[in-house]
Design an enzyme around this catalytic site. Structure first.
Site, PDB file in Angstrom:
ATOM      1  N   GLU A 115     -71.918   5.415  17.045  1.00  0.00           N
ATOM      2  CA  GLU A 115     -70.628   6.081  17.263  1.00  0.00           C
ATOM      3  C   GLU A 115     -69.947   6.216  15.909  1.00  0.00           C
ATOM      4  O   GLU A 115     -69.797   5.235  15.181  1.00  0.00           O
ATOM      5  CB  GLU A 115     -69.709   5.297  18.205  1.00  0.00           C
ATOM      6  CG  GLU A 115     -68.410   6.066  18.455  1.00  0.00           C
ATOM      7  CD  GLU A 115     -67.338   5.326  19.283  1.00  0.00           C
ATOM      8  OE1 GLU A 115     -66.349   5.981  19.664  1.00  0.00           O
ATOM      9  OE2 GLU A 115     -67.501   4.127  19.530  1.00  0.00           O
ATOM     10  N   GLU A 160     -66.808   2.938  11.219  1.00  0.00           N
ATOM     11  CA  GLU A 160     -65.351   3.132  11.140  1.00  0.00           C
ATOM     12  C   GLU A 160     -64.941   3.042   9.671  1.00  0.00           C
ATOM     13  O   GLU A 160     -65.431   2.195   8.947  1.00  0.00           O
ATOM     14  CB  GLU A 160     -64.640   2.066  11.985  1.00  0.00           C
ATOM     15  CG  GLU A 160     -63.138   1.985  11.842  1.00  0.00           C
ATOM     16  CD  GLU A 160     -62.427   3.313  12.091  1.00  0.00           C
ATOM     17  OE1 GLU A 160     -62.683   3.982  13.109  1.00  0.00           O
ATOM     18  OE2 GLU A 160     -61.598   3.694  11.231  1.00  0.00           O
ATOM     19  N   ASP A 191     -60.611  12.707  14.508  1.00  0.00           N
ATOM     20  CA  ASP A 191     -59.385  13.240  13.898  1.00  0.00           C
ATOM     21  C   ASP A 191     -59.445  14.770  13.870  1.00  0.00           C
ATOM     22  O   ASP A 191     -60.448  15.337  13.455  1.00  0.00           O
ATOM     23  CB  ASP A 191     -59.228  12.714  12.460  1.00  0.00           C
ATOM     24  CG  ASP A 191     -59.043  11.194  12.425  1.00  0.00           C
ATOM     25  OD1 ASP A 191     -59.001  10.575  13.511  1.00  0.00           O
ATOM     26  OD2 ASP A 191     -58.952  10.635  11.327  1.00  0.00           O
ATOM     27  N   ASP A 195     -59.314  15.100  23.565  1.00  0.00           N
ATOM     28  CA  ASP A 195     -58.271  15.720  24.396  1.00  0.00           C
ATOM     29  C   ASP A 195     -57.622  16.866  23.617  1.00  0.00           C
ATOM     30  O   ASP A 195     -56.657  17.458  24.082  1.00  0.00           O
ATOM     31  CB  ASP A 195     -57.194  14.698  24.781  1.00  0.00           C
ATOM     32  CG  ASP A 195     -56.343  14.318  23.588  1.00  0.00           C
ATOM     33  OD1 ASP A 195     -56.911  14.180  22.481  1.00  0.00           O
ATOM     34  OD2 ASP A 195     -55.117  14.177  23.740  1.00  0.00           O
ATOM     35  N   GLU A 200     -60.769   3.848  24.020  1.00  0.00           N
ATOM     36  CA  GLU A 200     -59.350   3.475  23.995  1.00  0.00           C
ATOM     37  C   GLU A 200     -58.443   4.721  24.028  1.00  0.00           C
ATOM     38  O   GLU A 200     -57.488   4.791  24.792  1.00  0.00           O
ATOM     39  CB  GLU A 200     -59.065   2.640  22.733  1.00  0.00           C
ATOM     40  CG  GLU A 200     -59.188   1.161  23.006  1.00  0.00           C
ATOM     41  CD  GLU A 200     -60.126   0.415  22.049  1.00  0.00           C
ATOM     42  OE1 GLU A 200     -60.795   1.059  21.204  1.00  0.00           O
ATOM     43  OE2 GLU A 200     -60.201  -0.818  22.166  1.00  0.00           O
ATOM     44  N   TYR A 201     -58.787   5.721  23.209  1.00  0.00           N
ATOM     45  CA  TYR A 201     -57.970   6.946  23.184  1.00  0.00           C
ATOM     46  C   TYR A 201     -58.051   7.700  24.503  1.00  0.00           C
ATOM     47  O   TYR A 201     -57.072   8.281  24.956  1.00  0.00           O
ATOM     48  CB  TYR A 201     -58.433   7.858  22.033  1.00  0.00           C
ATOM     49  CG  TYR A 201     -57.755   7.585  20.721  1.00  0.00           C
ATOM     50  CD1 TYR A 201     -57.640   6.293  20.218  1.00  0.00           C
ATOM     51  CD2 TYR A 201     -57.222   8.628  19.962  1.00  0.00           C
ATOM     52  CE1 TYR A 201     -57.026   6.043  19.003  1.00  0.00           C
ATOM     53  CE2 TYR A 201     -56.606   8.379  18.740  1.00  0.00           C
ATOM     54  CZ  TYR A 201     -56.514   7.093  18.267  1.00  0.00           C
ATOM     55  OH  TYR A 201     -55.910   6.857  17.064  1.00  0.00           O
TER      56      TYR A 201
END
Ligand code: SAH
Length: 212
Positions: free
Chosen positions: A43, A68, A117, A153, A193-194
């Site tokens: 990921e 990350e 992002d 989203d 989480e998002y």
């Protein structure tokens, strides 16, 4: 995602056994690190890591790497691993642009991009993780029949991502503009989480699965 700069987060990461500190040394050799020839899935932009940790727990027969760039966020994942260590998961703190220095040709079997992002300014389009520039990098490290799964989203980012596929030589396998009301694509969905935050606000979640 940026959290308050937690004092000492870099030091704590530097000492963590859950983080691969010189990931370039494992290029082409991730199977050796894990000690198994199980498929490798990554990921990019894992944030606090809930998604990849849930996957790793559910699938001990698959190896996972979470990437990350911010230490303050990564630290949250490390803290969770300390209470619930998973033998089939490692973290890397790095900028995704360097991904081809870290994974060998076709070494990865699936790539997850979750709530990347948006980089809304046109001049920053190359920084978007589903851009053609990044698709080219993924093309190098992903196995021939490997897939990329992307959720967001952000409508503009999703439209952009769809438009990048053809010029970059990728094809759409599956797509939805409302994942949480798409029975077929929702089956087996693991929330990030998002995703939890934005779907609770009523935002539809877009998702695609692509291959070459
Ligand atoms: N995937 C998580 C977090 C989404 S926020 C979730 O869905 O809940 C996007 C995350 O990607 C942030 O933590 C950000 O720091 C990270 N990120 C963005 N661009 C990146 C890049 N180029 N390389 C590595 N990480 C990146």
């Amino acid at each position: 995602m940026r959290l308050r700069n937690i004092t000492g987060s870099r030091e704590m990461i530097a000492e963590s056994r859950f983080v691969v500190h010189e990931p370039q040394e494992y290029k082409g050799k991730w199977r050796e690190l894990f000690g198994s020839d199980h498929p490798l899935r990554i990921e990019i932009g894992m944030g606090k890591g809930r998604f990849i940790m849930d996957l790793a727990r559910m699938h001990p027969e698959i190896n996972y790497v979470g990437i990350e760039k911010y230490s303050s966020v990564l630290l949250r994942g490390i803290q969770k691993m300390e209470t619930d260590p998973l033998p089939n998961l490692y973290f890397i703190r790095m900028e995704a642009e360097e991904i081809t220095d870290v994974f060998g040709r076709e070494e990865v079997d699936r790539i997850y991009l979750n709530f990347s992002d948006p980089w809304p300014k046109d001049r920053h389009a190359k920084r978007r993780l589903p851009s053609r520039e990044f698709l080219k990098r993924y093309d190098e490290i992903l196995s021939k029949d490997g897939v990329i799964e992307f959720k967001t989203d952000n409508h503009d980012l999703f439209r952009f991502a769809l438009g990048e596929l053809e010029p970059a030589g990728w094809r759409l396998l599956q797509m939805t503009e409302d994942l949480h009301h798409d029975e077929q694509m929702l089956s087996g969905n693991v929330m990030t989480e998002y995703e939890e935050k934005f779907s609770a606000l009523g935002n539809p979640i877009y998702k695609y699965v692509i291959a070459r």
